[in-house]
Write an enzyme that holds these catalytic residues in place. Structure first.
Site, PDB file in Angstrom:
ATOM      1  CB  CYS A 125      17.472  10.630 -13.462  1.00 18.56           C
ATOM      2  SG  CYS A 125      19.119  11.344 -13.536  1.00 18.56           S
ATOM      3  CG  HIS A 162      19.154   6.767 -17.159  1.00 20.52           C
ATOM      4  ND1 HIS A 162      17.830   7.135 -17.041  1.00 20.52           N
ATOM      5  CD2 HIS A 162      19.831   7.505 -16.237  1.00 20.52           C
ATOM      6  CE1 HIS A 162      17.718   8.051 -16.090  1.00 20.52           C
ATOM      7  NE2 HIS A 162      18.912   8.300 -15.592  1.00 20.52           N
ATOM      8  CB  CYS A 182      19.905   8.320  -7.882  1.00 20.26           C
ATOM      9  SG  CYS A 182      20.723   7.717  -9.378  1.00 20.26           S
TER      10      CYS A 182
END
Length: 391
Positions: A95, A347, A377
């Site tokens: 991520c 995302h 995160c």
């Protein structure tokens, strides 16, 4: 503030409109084309930056296969005004990939290994699904909880540990859509969205200059009616309080303070500090807490000094504990994700790090802030943070 020669400055930022992965605007656009278009347009609007000066294109991308394989950074770079003599690399920190791309460029500039970089990232989750080609090692379960690779269950765990209720999560999800819609209507995304051609729901080609992921019709009652998405028995995390699966790309032009001064460029911001940190994979969403604490310490700052924060909304159940332990939960409406977040915008893994960083810089510019934190995160238990100062 005055710049030092090896300061790392952000010259400009742009992103694509965020598209739904299922039948969305980017369904007929490849990830490399999306990236190349974005890089080209950002360079076009920054005429003082000579593409020949680009040392390296550093591009975040998580699932590096199919159209995203074989070093997509180079594939995209070759289709832009950047000459073949410039280099390109693709990086992955899941991520946090495109924030890692930014950090890699920053570290190069700080150590005198280049002056001008193009960084960012892409993920076309509609063309290359999250788990395509992934083969997790079963031996990992000897070292970490079996569900550590199931992001939704790690969010359930973190939310439970911190006493986060379903209603709190639903309110957070509603807030994301409301703020993103408000930002769209008020033109707050105008400077960051670089228009792209795409296809509407009827198959017609048109130019998109808005995010199609935002749902202004969202209500608290509608969110409350959704079933748990990951733990059907007693779970609280739903599709409405999780980041959307979307397609998108983001891009930044980064350079040394000396080169910016030589070119007469007024940058958006300078990087004050950077940090990464690890946490137990079972609570992967907690990573921004230690990484932010580390970054603030390196900058000689505290959370009270920070004007605005962009925290990637992987899950409401993850974001709320992070904000609580960073001691900003009571300041959320004044400081945090003022233009919504990933619950509304999505995302796309490789895109998000540079996306939230750029959105933060626009929020700071529009609201007169000086210091900002972008943090997120990272799957399997990491956090990554960048502290910016507006100049």
């Amino acid at each position: 503030m005055s710049l030092n020669p090896r300061d790392v400055v952000i010259v400009d930022f742009g992103r694509t409109p965020m598209g739904r992965s299922k039948g969305g605007m980017h369904r007929n656009t490849r990830a490399e084309d999306m990236s190349a278009h974005l890089i080209s347009k950002l360079l076009e609007r920054n005429g003082k930056v000579d593409p020949k000066e680009v040392e390296d294109v550093i591009w975040g991308c998580v699932n590096q296969t199919l159209e995203q394989g074989w070093n997509i950074a180079r594939m995209a770079s070759l289709m832009t005004p950047i000459p073949h003599t410039s280099a390109a690399q693709t990086v992955s920190r899941l991520c946090g990939s495109s924030m890692s791309a930014l950090h890699t460029a920053a570290q190069a500039i700080m150590t005198g290994n280049g002056d001008v970089f193009v960084v960012g990232g892409v993920e076309h989750m509609g063309h290359v699904s999250m788990m395509h080609g992934v083969d997790p090692n079963p031996h990992l379960s000897l070292h970490a909880a079996k569900a550590s690779g199931m992001m939704g269950l790690t969010a359930e765990m973190l939310g439970k540990m911190h006493g986060i209720t379903r209603e709190q999560q639903d309110l957070f999800g509603l807030r994301s859509h409301q703020l993103a819609h408000k930002a769209t209507v008020e033109g707050k995304f105008k400077d960051e969205i670089i228009p792209m051609q795409g296809y509407d729901e009827n198959g017609f080609l048109k130019v998109f200059d808005f995010d199609e992921t935002i749902r202004p019709e969202t209500t608290l009652e509608g969110l409350a009616s959704l079933k748990p998405a990951f733990n059907p028995k007693g779970g609280t995390v739903t599709a409405g309080t999780s980041s959307q699966i979307t397609d998108g790309a983001s891009c930044m032009i980064v350079m040394s303070g000396q080169r910016a001064m030589d070119l007469g460029i007024q940058p958006l911001a300078v990087i004050r500090s950077m940090a990464v940190a690890g946490v137990d994979p079972a609570i992967m969403g907690y990573g921004p807490v230690p990484s932010t604490q580390k970054a603030l310490k390196r900058a000689g700052l505290t959370m009270a000094d920070i004007d605005f924060i962009e925290l990637n909304e992987a899950f409401a159940a993850q974001a709320l504990p992070v904000l609580k332990d960073l001691k900003v939960l009571d300041k959320m409406d004044e400081k945090v994700n003022l233009h919504g977040g990933a619950i509304a915008l999505g995302h796309p893994f490789g895109c998000s790090g540079a996306r939230i960083s750029g959105t933060l810089l626009n929020v700071m510019k529009q609201n007169g802030g000086t210091l900002g934190v972008a943090t997120m995160c990272v799957g399997l238990g990491q956090g990554i943070t960048t502290v910016f100062e507006r100049v």
